[in-house]
Motif scaffolding. Structure first.
Motif, PDB file in Angstrom:
ATOM      1  N   ASP A  64       0.831  -1.207   0.000  1.00  0.00           N
ATOM      2  CA  ASP A  64       0.000   0.000   0.000  1.00  0.00           C
ATOM      3  C   ASP A  64       0.869   1.263   0.000  1.00  0.00           C
ATOM      4  N   LYS A  65       1.919   1.260  -0.811  1.00  0.00           N
ATOM      5  CA  LYS A  65       2.866   2.362  -0.992  1.00  0.00           C
ATOM      6  C   LYS A  65       3.760   2.623   0.214  1.00  0.00           C
ATOM      7  N   ARG A  66       3.674   1.789   1.238  1.00  0.00           N
ATOM      8  CA  ARG A  66       4.528   1.938   2.415  1.00  0.00           C
ATOM      9  C   ARG A  66       5.681   0.948   2.323  1.00  0.00           C
ATOM     10  N   SER A  67       6.882   1.438   2.548  1.00  0.00           N
ATOM     11  CA  SER A  67       8.083   0.624   2.373  1.00  0.00           C
ATOM     12  C   SER A  67       8.542   0.019   3.691  1.00  0.00           C
ATOM     13  N   PHE A  68       9.018  -1.211   3.594  1.00  0.00           N
ATOM     14  CA  PHE A  68       9.515  -1.923   4.761  1.00  0.00           C
ATOM     15  C   PHE A  68      10.656  -2.844   4.357  1.00  0.00           C
ATOM     16  N   CYS A  69      11.419  -3.293   5.334  1.00  0.00           N
ATOM     17  CA  CYS A  69      12.520  -4.213   5.084  1.00  0.00           C
ATOM     18  C   CYS A  69      11.948  -5.614   4.874  1.00  0.00           C
ATOM     19  N   PRO A  70      12.292  -6.282   3.760  1.00  0.00           N
ATOM     20  CA  PRO A  70      11.772  -7.619   3.521  1.00  0.00           C
ATOM     21  C   PRO A  70      12.407  -8.687   4.424  1.00  0.00           C
ATOM     22  N   ILE A  71      13.491  -8.342   5.111  1.00  0.00           N
ATOM     23  CA  ILE A  71      14.153  -9.311   5.994  1.00  0.00           C
ATOM     24  C   ILE A  71      13.563  -9.264   7.401  1.00  0.00           C
ATOM     25  N   CYS A  72      13.582  -8.072   8.026  1.00  0.00           N
ATOM     26  CA  CYS A  72      13.116  -7.978   9.416  1.00  0.00           C
ATOM     27  C   CYS A  72      11.693  -7.427   9.546  1.00  0.00           C
ATOM     28  N   GLY A  73      11.159  -6.860   8.468  1.00  0.00           N
ATOM     29  CA  GLY A  73       9.785  -6.358   8.491  1.00  0.00           C
ATOM     30  C   GLY A  73       9.608  -4.950   9.034  1.00  0.00           C
ATOM     31  N   SER A  74      10.685  -4.274   9.403  1.00  0.00           N
ATOM     32  CA  SER A  74      10.561  -2.907   9.938  1.00  0.00           C
ATOM     33  C   SER A  74       9.869  -1.990   8.937  1.00  0.00           C
ATOM     34  N   ARG A  75       8.846  -1.277   9.392  1.00  0.00           N
ATOM     35  CA  ARG A  75       8.189  -0.256   8.588  1.00  0.00           C
ATOM     36  C   ARG A  75       9.097   0.963   8.580  1.00  0.00           C
ATOM     37  N   LEU A  76       9.371   1.509   7.392  1.00  0.00           N
ATOM     38  CA  LEU A  76      10.361   2.574   7.283  1.00  0.00           C
ATOM     39  C   LEU A  76       9.808   3.903   6.817  1.00  0.00           C
ATOM     40  N   PHE A  77       9.167   3.908   5.646  1.00  0.00           N
ATOM     41  CA  PHE A  77       8.710   5.165   5.070  1.00  0.00           C
ATOM     42  C   PHE A  77       7.645   4.920   4.021  1.00  0.00           C
ATOM     43  N   PHE A  78       7.033   6.028   3.609  1.00  0.00           N
ATOM     44  CA  PHE A  78       6.003   6.058   2.586  1.00  0.00           C
ATOM     45  C   PHE A  78       6.485   7.057   1.549  1.00  0.00           C
ATOM     46  N   MET A  79       6.719   6.590   0.324  1.00  0.00           N
ATOM     47  CA  MET A  79       7.184   7.489  -0.739  1.00  0.00           C
ATOM     48  C   MET A  79       6.000   7.939  -1.579  1.00  0.00           C
ATOM     49  N   PHE A  80       5.971   9.213  -1.883  1.00  0.00           N
ATOM     50  CA  PHE A  80       4.944   9.761  -2.759  1.00  0.00           C
ATOM     51  C   PHE A  80       5.601  10.683  -3.772  1.00  0.00           C
ATOM     52  N   ASP A  81       4.811  11.323  -4.621  1.00  0.00           N
ATOM     53  CA  ASP A  81       5.322  12.072  -5.771  1.00  0.00           C
ATOM     54  C   ASP A  81       6.645  12.790  -5.520  1.00  0.00           C
TER      55      ASP A  81
END
Length: 129
Positions: A64-81
């Motif tokens: 849902d446009k929110r970025s996370f680490c695929p290894i540990c699952g930490s939610r990091l940021f949401f990138m937009f325009d």
């Protein structure tokens, strides 16, 4: 010559690292249902920078446009325009001295949590009529 401050952050396992330059143009707390689910907490604390002030190393996954680490699952940021919204808990330094400018979805704020002085409050999204 004045240099802008640099903040660094990343995921719990260290596979994803990022840095943001200067001060955010927006920061705040959100009490909406989605932010509660994404963070596993009663609100999210975020700040926004222009994409030109953001650098990242490592592989990310998105939901849902929110970025996370695929290894540990930490939610990091949401990138937009033209920007990136960083979850403040992922910054390396704590406290990070980033004070909320707005607080949204205050209708869902826990009743025991008082408003923060001098912060603009919105019952729902800040752009809601």
């Amino acid at each position: 010559m004045v240099t802008e401050s640099m903040r660094t952050g990343g995921c719990a396992c260290g596979a994803v690292r990022y840095e943001v330059e200067g001060e955010p143009y927006q920061s705040g707390l959100c009490h909406c249902t989605k932010c509660r689910k994404l963070t596993g907490s009663i609100f999210s604390a975020t700040a926004n920078w222009r994409r030109s002030k953001f650098k990242m190393d490592g592989e990310i996954s998105t939901y849902d446009k929110r970025s996370f680490c695929p290894i540990c699952g930490s939610r990091l940021f949401f990138m937009f325009d033209d920007g990136v919204e960083v979850f403040l808990g992922t910054l390396d330094e704590a406290p990070n001295e980033i004070r909320p400018m707005v607080e949204v979805w205050t209708v869902r704020r826990e009743p025991w949590m008082p408003p923060i002085p001098k912060v603009r409050l919105y019952d729902e999204n800040e752009h809601a009529p």
